[in-house]
Design a protein around this motif. Structure first.
Motif, PDB file in Angstrom:
ATOM      1  N   VAL A 235       4.834  32.273  53.643  1.00 24.82           N
ATOM      2  CA  VAL A 235       3.899  33.393  53.605  1.00 24.82           C
ATOM      3  C   VAL A 235       3.640  33.769  52.155  1.00 24.82           C
ATOM      4  O   VAL A 235       4.574  34.075  51.405  1.00 24.82           O
ATOM      5  CB  VAL A 235       4.442  34.608  54.376  1.00 24.82           C
ATOM      6  N   SER A 236       2.386  33.759  51.751  1.00 28.61           N
ATOM      7  CA  SER A 236       2.017  34.034  50.370  1.00 28.61           C
ATOM      8  C   SER A 236       2.434  35.443  49.956  1.00 28.61           C
ATOM      9  O   SER A 236       2.461  36.369  50.764  1.00 28.61           O
ATOM     10  CB  SER A 236       0.512  33.873  50.187  1.00 28.61           C
ATOM     11  N   ASN A 237       2.753  35.592  48.660  1.00 34.90           N
ATOM     12  CA  ASN A 237       3.136  36.901  48.136  1.00 34.90           C
ATOM     13  C   ASN A 237       1.939  37.747  47.742  1.00 34.90           C
ATOM     14  O   ASN A 237       2.089  38.870  47.280  1.00 34.90           O
ATOM     15  CB  ASN A 237       4.052  36.735  46.906  1.00 34.90           C
ATOM     16  N   TYR A 238       0.729  37.216  47.915  1.00 33.83           N
ATOM     17  CA  TYR A 238      -0.454  37.994  47.563  1.00 33.83           C
ATOM     18  C   TYR A 238      -1.507  37.838  48.662  1.00 33.83           C
ATOM     19  O   TYR A 238      -1.510  36.873  49.425  1.00 33.83           O
ATOM     20  CB  TYR A 238      -1.040  37.569  46.217  1.00 33.83           C
ATOM     21  N   GLY A 239      -2.403  38.810  48.744  1.00 28.78           N
ATOM     22  CA  GLY A 239      -3.434  38.808  49.759  1.00 28.78           C
ATOM     23  C   GLY A 239      -4.595  37.902  49.405  1.00 28.78           C
ATOM     24  O   GLY A 239      -4.825  37.570  48.249  1.00 28.78           O
TER      25      GLY A 239
END
Length: 342
Positions: A235-239
């Protein structure tokens, strides 16, 4: 192999150098970051610690291949047009350099020193030509937004008698377990310059399997190289698209997104959303194409990994640039020894 020797400018941790070593091509890298140099030396890579601007081809008389990935962040198409103005400056200075004008003082006075650094490979190429010892091949790589810079440099190299090709390569199409894109320039003094041919299919989001040539194997997944004890989701740490809640997600049967220096901030979860151990440096390195045993050293290891060129992609690029009859070894899997189903 073939009497080649490579000098690597802005060498980083040595993705290109490792590729050269696998091809039997001696390589020396110039790198200014002391922590990066520590990793290079631990990996047994010939390293000169210093600023590329203080060296010239005469300092490396046995090198007949030039490679490098100078910093190109100033050429981003985002923002208030700063990148476009920087590109116009590069084009202007490149033309002056082609006329053999000394623009070093002008480059030192630019707003961002990286604008001048991107022309260092061109300085080296022209100096070698003028010394009567032109490089047989030139390989440059950077982020996709650097492609207009390579187009500008390529025009100068064409006028100096090189065959030139440039384009954007997708790392997963060459067996790298991530969807990294790199702008590449290949120039050859003899023969016709060509980009390497894909060995794997391109990853396409929301498409079953992978897109591209169905005769090629699917791109390599995270699960194939990391071999954790269960499937997982990264899951990416940024949107995405400016939405902090819209975080990118890749399952372990897909390639990783582009590995950056912040990949350790990405969450690793089960399909049900239960947190698992985050990626280690060894795992991040594997996703970049380094062996799990690679001896990372110094500070900022995740940043070192994120800045690297994947060695496997580099091997394909160098094979094309040197017109070698070489088939890269199969992708190694199981790098960290945690197998599914154990």
């Amino acid at each position: 192999m073939g009497g080649y020797g490579l000098i690597d400018l802005f060498a980083g941790v040595g993705g290109l150098d490792i590729a050269a070593r696998s091809l039997g091509v001696p390589a020396v890298g110039i790198e200014w970051d002391k922590d990066v140099c520590a990793t290079r030396r631990a990996a047994g890579l010939a390293t000169v610690e210093g600023d590329v601007r203080t060296f010239s081809p005469a300092d490396f008389p046995h090198a007949n291949v030039l490679a490098g990935g100078p910093p190109c962040q100033t050429f981003s198409i985002a923002g208030q047009g700063v990148g476009r103005r920087a590109l116009e400056g590069v084009q202007h200075f490149a033309r002056r350099m082609a006329n053999r004008e000394d623009v070093s003082v002008c480059l030192a006075g630019t707003d961002d020193p990286r604008t001048g650094l991107v022309l260092e490979p061109l300085r080296w190429v022209l100096a070698a030509v003028d010394a009567g010892r032109p490089y047989e091949s030139v390989v440059l790589e950077q982020v996709p937004t650097a492609l207009p810079v390579w187009e500008t440099v390529g025009k100068v190299l064409l006028a100096e008698g090189y065959s030139v090709v440039h384009g954007v390569l997708n790392a997963e199409e060459f067996g790298v377990p991530q969807t990294r894109r790199r702008a590449v320039l290949i120039a050859r003094r003899r023969g016709v310059a060509v980009l390497p041919q894909s060995t794997h299919r391109r990853y396409r989001k929301y498409v079953s399997g992978s897109g591209g040539d169905l005769a090629l194997p699917q791109c390599v997944s995270m699960g194939e190289v990391l071999k954790r004890d269960r499937p997982f989701v990264l899951v990416s740490n940024y949107g995405s698209f400016g939405d902090p809640a819209a975080r990118g997600r890749r399952t372990s049967d897909q390639p990783a997104p582009t590995v950056t220096g912040k990949i350790n901030r990405n969450r690793v979860v089960t399909a049900e959303g239960i947190d698992l151990d985050r990626l280690t440096a060894a795992e991040a390195g594997c996703l970049q194409g380094f062996p799990s045993s690679h001896p990372w050293a110094g500070k900022g290891i995740f940043q070192q990994i994120g800045n690297a060129m994947p060695p496997r992609l580099a091997e394909h690029v160098l094979t094309a640039a040197l017109a070698l009859d070489h088939e890269p070894a199969p992708v190694r899997t199981g790098g960290v020894g945690r197998l599914f189903g154990r």
